[in-house]
Design an enzyme around this catalytic site. Sequence first.
Site: not given
Length: 191
Positions: A21-25
């Site tokens: 998923g989103c690499f920020w998370c």
Amino acid sequence: MTENKNGKVPSHTQKITFGNGCFWCTEAIFQALKGVIAVTSGYMGGKVLNPTYEQVCTGATGHAEVIELEYDADVLSLDELLLVFFKTHNPTTLNRQGNDVGTQYRSAIFYTTDEQKQASEAMIKTLTDAKVFDSPIVTEIALASEFYKAENYHQNYFNDNPNNSYCAFVIQPKLNKFAKEFTDKIKPELL
């Protein structure tokens, strides 16, 4: 090379790359894990050289948003790392994580050794046999290809942007869930 808590350079440092998923998370979750030395957000698994975030977001490059993990195998086993990977995203949705849709958000493990490949396949079998998920796991397992580091503003995103609404309403709840389930695996300074 970063020293571990005993002031020594880890002797069994390994790398593995996850798309979940989103690499920020995912970056925020794995940064909190004991034994993780470094987490770098980037792109892997595509066909365009030196892709930008804007290009990857179109889904046309074939890259996944990934995190490259450097970890101390003396502190964190590969099986523990894989369990955190599988339990902190939905590995049963093809090219999707929550509201994020597209091949760039696919569930993927990019291995660098045969041991990592075999352990990944074994973990999927174990989780499938135990019926941990209601649907089949669709995680791609592939040999690591060229890793492209994401732009600087993507690195350490959660820690650098704690007041951002995405951090507060999306990342923080994921971190809270992670902390509840994996309390004994969290770096002590974060507890």
